[in-house]
Scaffold this motif. Sequence first.
Motif, mmCIF file in Angstrom:
data_model
loop_
_atom_site.group_PDB
_atom_site.id
_atom_site.type_symbol
_atom_site.label_atom_id
_atom_site.label_comp_id
_atom_site.label_asym_id
_atom_site.label_seq_id
_atom_site.Cartn_x
_atom_site.Cartn_y
_atom_site.Cartn_z
ATOM 1 N N PHE B 219 25.404 25.520 -18.277
ATOM 2 C CA PHE B 219 24.192 24.801 -18.633
ATOM 3 C C PHE B 219 24.441 23.316 -18.859
ATOM 4 N N PHE B 223 22.715 20.199 -16.933
ATOM 5 C CA PHE B 223 21.644 19.606 -17.728
ATOM 6 C C PHE B 223 21.818 18.099 -17.830
ATOM 7 N N ILE B 234 19.106 27.799 -14.628
ATOM 8 C CA ILE B 234 19.287 27.881 -16.078
ATOM 9 C C ILE B 234 18.754 26.645 -16.770
ATOM 10 N N LEU B 237 15.074 26.924 -16.916
ATOM 11 C CA LEU B 237 14.757 27.898 -17.963
ATOM 12 C C LEU B 237 14.783 27.233 -19.331
ATOM 13 N N PHE B 238 15.801 26.411 -19.536
ATOM 14 C CA PHE B 238 15.907 25.721 -20.826
ATOM 15 C C PHE B 238 14.710 24.799 -21.043
ATOM 16 N N TYR B 239 14.351 24.036 -20.009
ATOM 17 C CA TYR B 239 13.245 23.102 -20.159
ATOM 18 C C TYR B 239 11.963 23.842 -20.492
ATOM 19 N N MET B 241 11.674 26.641 -21.912
ATOM 20 C CA MET B 241 11.724 27.223 -23.243
ATOM 21 C C MET B 241 11.546 26.182 -24.324
ATOM 22 N N SER B 242 12.171 25.013 -24.131
ATOM 23 C CA SER B 242 12.113 24.021 -25.209
ATOM 24 C C SER B 242 10.747 23.357 -25.244
#
Lengths: 309, 288
Positions: B219, B223, B234, B237-239, B241-242
Motif C-alpha cells: 500500500f 500510495f 488497494i 480501496l483506501f481512498y 474507505m477514508s
Amino acid sequence: MTTVSPPAPTGTGSPPGPDPGLRHRLAERGIDRQLLLLVPAIVFIVGLFVYPFLYGLGLSFQPREGGGPFADYERFFTDPYQRDTIWKTLVLAVPAALLNVLASVPIAYRMRGRFRGKRLLTILLVVPITLGTVLTAEGLLNYLGPAGWFNRLLQSAGLVDEPIQLIGNYWGVFFSLVITGFPFAFLLILSYLSGIDPSLERAAATLGARWWDRFRHITLPLLAPGLATTFCLTFVLAFSVFPSAILVGNPAGETRVISIAAYQAAYEQYDYPFASTIAMIMAAVELAVIALVLLWRSRLYKGSTGGKG
Amino acid sequence: MTTFGLARSGPPRRRIVGTPAAWLVWGAVIFFLLNVLGVVGSVVVNSFGTHWFGGWLPDGVTGRWYAEAWQDFGLLELIIVTVEVCAAVVALSLVIGVPAAYVLARRDFPGKKLVYLAFLLPILMPPITYGIPLATVLYKFGFAGNLSGVILANLVPAVPFVILTMTPFIEQIDPAIERAARMCGAGLREVFLRILTPLLIPGILAAGILVLVRTVGMFELTFLTAGPDSQTLIVALFYSMSAAGIRAQQSVDAMAVIYTGMMLVLLVIALRFVNPTQLVARVKEEPE
C-alpha cells in the motif's frame, strides 16, 4: 568492484586477458568478471534507495522556513503534537510485536512436528498476511464496530451491557497489528523451530531432562537468534503502521503515529524538508530499536542449529 | 532402509485428548482464526446485503453493490493498472535480483558486507521512511504520478526480497555442476542461461509469486507515488474507505471482496510452489 576492464577477445577464448597479472591478482582477492552480475542490482539500489535516502537526509537540513540546518529537527522536538508521535508509535508497535512473537513460541513449539492438517493451518494463517492492512482495517470496522458481530456476541452472552468501543481508538489499531503480524511471526518462528535438530532434544530426554528443562536449556538458546530476527521483522511491520492507524484508529488523537505526521507534512502541507525530517527521525528510532535487539542477539549462540540443510 | 522402518517412522502421533496446555494453545489458535473469519466474513456478508442495521445478518441479499462498485470505481481500469504494475515489478525484480543473489550466495569479495547491508535495509525499514524521500526524488525527475514511478517505487523492496528468497535455492545447487559446465567451455552467460536458470526455476517461481503477492498488497509505496491514473486496487480501496460517507459502505465492501478474491487466487497459486515455513530455514523433515 568494477575496476576490471572487460578483456578484449583474443580469439582463443576468454581466459587470457590484456593484463593477466592484474587480473590474476584481483581474482585472488575475489574480484573477477562474475561480479558484473551484481552491477544492475547495485545501480538499482544506489539509484532508488541510497540516493533518495541521502537526498532526503540533505533536504531535512534545508528547512523551508530557514533558520539553520537543524531548524526542522528543532521544530519536531519542540512541538508536542509532533514529538508525541514517536511515543504513540512505540506504544503501539512494541507491545504488538512482543505479543506476536511471544504468543507464537508456545503455539509453534506444539506444532513443530508433523500432524494432519498442518498445511491447512499454515494456509489459513497466511490469509491475513496476504490480505494486507487496508482490507483488515475494513473488516475490523465491520466486525468490531458497535453493531458488529463481536460486540453482538458479547452482548448476547451477557458479558457486557453496552457495546465496547473497539474501533476509532488504540485497540482497533492494535488488533489490526495482531491480525496481520501474528501469522507472520508464527510462520517465521515455526520455521526456525523446525530448523532445530529434534535429535538434540531427544538426546536430552534420554539423559533425563524434563519437558521444561529441554525447552529452557536446549530449544530456547537455539531459538533465541531466530526470536530476535522475528521480533525485528514484526516490529518493522508494526512500526510502519499507516493505513490502519488512519482507518480504524483515531488519526487526530491517540493513534496519530509518526508515519501520519510524515505523510501530512509531505502531502497536506507540501513541506518536503519537514516531511524528510520526520522520515529520518522515524528511520532513526526504528533502527535504534532494531540495533538494540541485534546487539543483544550478537551475544547469543550463532552457529548452525543442526537442522538447516 | 526397510529393516529400519520402525526406527524411522518419525515422531509418535500425539494423543487426541491432550494436556491443558495443548487445549490452551489450540484454543488460542482457534480463537484467532475465528476472529480472522469474522473480519473477512463481515466484509463479504456486508457486500451482499441490502441493509444491515443491527441483527446478525443483513435484511436481504443483493448483488447490486458489485455492479455499482464496478461502474463507480472503474474497477476494470484499476485491475488493469494493478496487473501492469505487478507484471513489471515481478519481471524487473527477477532480472535484477537473481544474478545478484547468485553472486552474493556464491562469492566472497571485498565490500560484500556493505552490499548485503544495502540490500537488507529496504526490508528492515518502514516503507514510509524511504517512500517519502523516494517520492520526492521521483517527482523531481518526473517519474511520480504515473505508472513508471509506481513500478520503480515498488521495485525497492521487491529486489531485496528476491535476493533473500533466492539465496537458499542457489545454495542448494552443487557448484560442481557449474564447474563441469565451465570445463566443457560454457561462458558465464551460458552457465547462467542454460545451467543455472533451469535448475533455479522452482526458486524463481517462488520468488516471483511472493513478490507478486507483496506488490498487490503493497500500500504505502504505491500510495505515495501514484497519480490519479496509476492507482492500484488497494490504493483506490483506501481512498474510498477514508472518504467515508461518499459511497455506500457496501459498495466499498464489494470492492474489498473483489480485492480479497484476487489475493486468494494468488495465494492458492503461490502455495502450490512455496511452503511458507521453508522461506527462512530449510526444514529437515527426513533425516538423511
